[in-house]
Design an enzyme around this catalytic site. Sequence first.
Site, PDB file in Angstrom:
ATOM      1  CG  ASN A 137       6.215   4.188  11.246  1.00  0.00           C
ATOM      2  OD1 ASN A 137       7.183   4.792  10.678  1.00  0.00           O
ATOM      3  ND2 ASN A 137       4.873   4.824  10.787  1.00  0.00           N
ATOM      4  CE1 TYR A 156       9.825  13.407  14.429  1.00  0.00           C
ATOM      5  CE2 TYR A 156      12.055  13.766  13.760  1.00  0.00           C
ATOM      6  CZ  TYR A 156      11.000  12.951  13.861  1.00  0.00           C
ATOM      7  OH  TYR A 156      11.088  11.670  12.734  1.00  0.00           O
ATOM      8  CE  LYS A 166      10.768   9.864  15.767  1.00  0.00           C
ATOM      9  NZ  LYS A 166      10.272   8.548  15.666  1.00  0.00           N
TER      10      LYS A 166
END
Length: 207
Positions: free
Chosen positions: A85, A150, A154
């Site tokens: 996470n 980002y 991802k």
Amino acid sequence: MEDQKQTVLITGCSQGGIGHALAHEFASKGCIVVASSRSKRTMADLENDSRFFVQELDVVSDESVENVVANVIEKFGRIDILVNNAGVLCIGPLAELPLSAIQNAFDVNVFGAMRMIQAVVPHMAARKKGKIVNIGSIGAVSPAPWTSVYCASKSSLHSLTDTLRSELHPFGIHVTLVAPGAIKSNIANVAADNYNQMPELETIQAI
């Protein structure tokens, strides 16, 4: 009874984030929860709760990852579930972002998960049992301005998760991707602080 409980290792459990909420949820289901982040200070409430085994873990450090995984296996005998996470939200116009900030985002969001995976897979494969959960983002498939780094990180995590699922299936290890949408957490606040602390960004002049 302890032997029947699932041992869950979660990265990025700072208060106010997804990892912190997941730690509480797993604990409520009777799991042994190893909650980790770069500083115990960010998990003070968990450290004072006997349901959690709190560890300082920096996913960009090989030594830190190896030490924590070894500590968990020594204490509990196994890691049943790994939840990757830990992440950072690098924001700003791609053409002006310092490369150091971009590299840091990929080191945490992509290579950090890879470090954790490489550390736990030999243990899980030896037991022919385990689950790896990677926390991705809807941004990987629906990017927005100022979030290119980002979203790209991802997207990489999504791709490696799909590949890993096929590679690890023969070893009894299940791989899952979770791609949340908009979540109220502290990650944006931290990103904004980091952006404000960057050296003055160069303004692109139209030619």
